[in-house]
Design a protein around this motif. Structure first.
Motif, PDB file in Angstrom:
ATOM      1  N   ALA A  47      48.081 -61.526   0.007  1.00  0.00           N
ATOM      2  CA  ALA A  47      47.788 -62.948  -0.190  1.00  0.00           C
ATOM      3  C   ALA A  47      47.209 -63.195  -1.577  1.00  0.00           C
ATOM      4  O   ALA A  47      47.485 -64.219  -2.209  1.00  0.00           O
ATOM      5  N   MET A  48      46.410 -62.255  -2.066  1.00  0.00           N
ATOM      6  CA  MET A  48      45.799 -62.398  -3.386  1.00  0.00           C
ATOM      7  C   MET A  48      46.842 -62.511  -4.482  1.00  0.00           C
ATOM      8  O   MET A  48      46.807 -63.417  -5.312  1.00  0.00           O
ATOM      9  N   ILE A  49      47.816 -61.598  -4.501  1.00  0.00           N
ATOM     10  CA  ILE A  49      48.798 -61.600  -5.580  1.00  0.00           C
ATOM     11  C   ILE A  49      49.745 -62.785  -5.461  1.00  0.00           C
ATOM     12  O   ILE A  49      50.200 -63.334  -6.482  1.00  0.00           O
ATOM     13  N   ARG A  50      50.028 -63.218  -4.246  1.00  0.00           N
ATOM     14  CA  ARG A  50      50.907 -64.373  -4.073  1.00  0.00           C
ATOM     15  C   ARG A  50      50.205 -65.667  -4.501  1.00  0.00           C
ATOM     16  O   ARG A  50      50.825 -66.543  -5.127  1.00  0.00           O
ATOM     17  N   THR A  51      48.922 -65.785  -4.189  1.00  0.00           N
ATOM     18  CA  THR A  51      48.167 -66.964  -4.635  1.00  0.00           C
ATOM     19  C   THR A  51      48.028 -66.958  -6.150  1.00  0.00           C
ATOM     20  O   THR A  51      48.177 -67.996  -6.805  1.00  0.00           O
ATOM     21  N   PHE A  52      47.760 -65.784  -6.713  1.00  0.00           N
ATOM     22  CA  PHE A  52      47.637 -65.688  -8.160  1.00  0.00           C
ATOM     23  C   PHE A  52      48.944 -66.082  -8.837  1.00  0.00           C
ATOM     24  O   PHE A  52      48.949 -66.794  -9.856  1.00  0.00           O
ATOM     25  N   LYS A  53      50.064 -65.644  -8.299  1.00  0.00           N
ATOM     26  CA  LYS A  53      51.369 -66.009  -8.846  1.00  0.00           C
ATOM     27  C   LYS A  53      51.569 -67.523  -8.779  1.00  0.00           C
ATOM     28  O   LYS A  53      52.101 -68.139  -9.722  1.00  0.00           O
ATOM     29  N   THR A  54      51.145 -68.135  -7.686  1.00  0.00           N
ATOM     30  CA  THR A  54      51.259 -69.592  -7.555  1.00  0.00           C
ATOM     31  C   THR A  54      50.410 -70.293  -8.609  1.00  0.00           C
ATOM     32  O   THR A  54      50.850 -71.256  -9.247  1.00  0.00           O
ATOM     33  N   VAL A  55      49.191 -69.794  -8.812  1.00  0.00           N
ATOM     34  CA  VAL A  55      48.298 -70.357  -9.824  1.00  0.00           C
ATOM     35  C   VAL A  55      48.947 -70.299 -11.209  1.00  0.00           C
ATOM     36  O   VAL A  55      48.943 -71.273 -11.963  1.00  0.00           O
ATOM     37  N   THR A  56      49.529 -69.163 -11.551  1.00  0.00           N
ATOM     38  CA  THR A  56      50.132 -69.024 -12.880  1.00  0.00           C
ATOM     39  C   THR A  56      51.385 -69.880 -13.027  1.00  0.00           C
ATOM     40  O   THR A  56      51.656 -70.402 -14.106  1.00  0.00           O
ATOM     41  N   THR A  57      52.124 -70.045 -11.947  1.00  0.00           N
ATOM     42  CA  THR A  57      53.328 -70.875 -11.998  1.00  0.00           C
ATOM     43  C   THR A  57      52.977 -72.333 -12.232  1.00  0.00           C
ATOM     44  O   THR A  57      53.599 -73.021 -13.053  1.00  0.00           O
ATOM     45  N   VAL A  58      51.962 -72.810 -11.521  1.00  0.00           N
ATOM     46  CA  VAL A  58      51.520 -74.195 -11.697  1.00  0.00           C
ATOM     47  C   VAL A  58      50.944 -74.395 -13.095  1.00  0.00           C
ATOM     48  O   VAL A  58      51.230 -75.391 -13.770  1.00  0.00           O
ATOM     49  N   ALA A  59      50.141 -73.449 -13.553  1.00  0.00           N
ATOM     50  CA  ALA A  59      49.551 -73.555 -14.884  1.00  0.00           C
ATOM     51  C   ALA A  59      50.623 -73.582 -15.963  1.00  0.00           C
ATOM     52  O   ALA A  59      50.560 -74.379 -16.911  1.00  0.00           O
ATOM     53  N   ALA A  60      51.615 -72.722 -15.842  1.00  0.00           N
ATOM     54  CA  ALA A  60      52.687 -72.678 -16.834  1.00  0.00           C
ATOM     55  C   ALA A  60      53.432 -74.013 -16.905  1.00  0.00           C
ATOM     56  O   ALA A  60      53.822 -74.467 -17.989  1.00  0.00           O
ATOM     57  N   ALA A  61      53.608 -74.665 -15.749  1.00  0.00           N
ATOM     58  CA  ALA A  61      54.301 -75.954 -15.716  1.00  0.00           C
ATOM     59  C   ALA A  61      53.468 -77.072 -16.328  1.00  0.00           C
ATOM     60  O   ALA A  61      54.011 -78.098 -16.741  1.00  0.00           O
TER      61      ALA A  61
END
Length: 277
Positions: free
Chosen positions: A256-270
């Motif tokens: 869950a940690m790595i998937r949430t982190f990936k979501t955070v970075t995806t939103v930030a990049a956008a």
């Protein structure tokens, strides 16, 4: 013995500045062969050490950088994006007995060639339970949850030093020495290929599944270089804004940690604007 190679590009032989690893650049096209050479050396070394199969997970940017036509035919390659575990996709399968981090680099805010954590500049620091976290550290937590040891780490000298903190038993191979974030003393492919192959052969003996590390929680903090990025990612469920440029979240599993982190970075990049970040 089945080995998973997580292959990133910033830590590959000869790569020292953004154009070397940004898809579409002439320099990137040139460096793809050196990246593939590093991976091939690791594949060969693991087979020298007794591996029966090797899966290479393409883990850099578009995840379409390695030259499949030049890959050691004994290996298989998982290429493309949107994978459940991103950089360590495949580690969740029970037949994988060890993972290798090839072409890795240090984390955001640290010294090292092309140092960053997922986003090149927008993220200025990542911490897990107060410990500064590189991509290697984050991915090692995921691997440990599935009982898979990190056996090999290749990259610059500071990346190999970083690995001593999260995988002290792993074999390391230094392909270049950091001078600045965009400069390094590099060894040619003929040299690094032999170095990585020998390191992988030694690392093969470490590819023995371990007891999965479970029952812990992860408190993750992420610093951004601008306030609007923290505001944007705070819209992600479970993520809270803790300061002007910082967010945090808690996860009950490394998965869950790595998937949430990936979501955070995806939103930030956008949310990044072209000129202002």
């Amino acid at each position: 013995m089945r080995i998973l190679i997580s292959a990133d590009m910033e830590g590959a032989t000869g790569v020292t500045w953004p154009a070397d690893c940004e898809p579409g650049n002439p320099a990137w096209q040139r460096c793809r062969s050196m990246f593939t050479s590093d991976v091939n050396a690791a594949i060969a070394g693991f087979f020298d050490g007794g591996a029966t199969s090797v899966l290479v997970n393409e883990a850099h940017a578009t995840m379409r950088n390695l030259l499949l036509e030049d890959l050691d035919p004994r290996g298989e390659m998982l290429t493309g994006r949107h994978k459940d575990l991103t950089m360590v996709e495949g580690v969740q399968h029970r037949d994988v007995t060890g993972v290798a981090f090839v072409g890795y680099h240090t984390g955001a805010g640290a010294e090292g060639v092309l140092a960053h954590t997922y986003l090149a500049n927008s993220i200025t620091g990542v911490w897990v339970d107060g410990v500064a976290a590189s991509e290697g550290y984050l991915n090692s937590l995921v691997a440990a949850e599935f009982g898979v040891p990190v056996t090999l780490v290749t990259g610059d000298d500071l990346t190999c030093k970083d690995a001593q903190g999260y995988a002290p038993g792993a074999v390391t191979a230094t392909v270049k020495d950091c001078v600045t974030r965009y400069a390094a003393v590099c060894r040619p492919p003929a040299v690094t290929s032999k170095l990585i192959r020998e390191a992988a052969k030694q690392a093969a003996v470490l590819a023995v599944r371990e007891e999965p590390v479970t029952g812990r929680t992860f408190e993750v903090a992420v610093d951004f270089d601008a306030s609007h990025l923290a505001a944007a990612v705070a819209a992600v469920p479970t993520v809270r804004r803790t300061d002007v440029r910082r967010v945090a979240f808690t996860a009950d599993t490394a998965f869950a940690m790595i998937r949430t982190f990936k979501t955070v970075t995806t939103v930030a990049a956008a949310a990044v604007e072209v000129n202002y970040g």
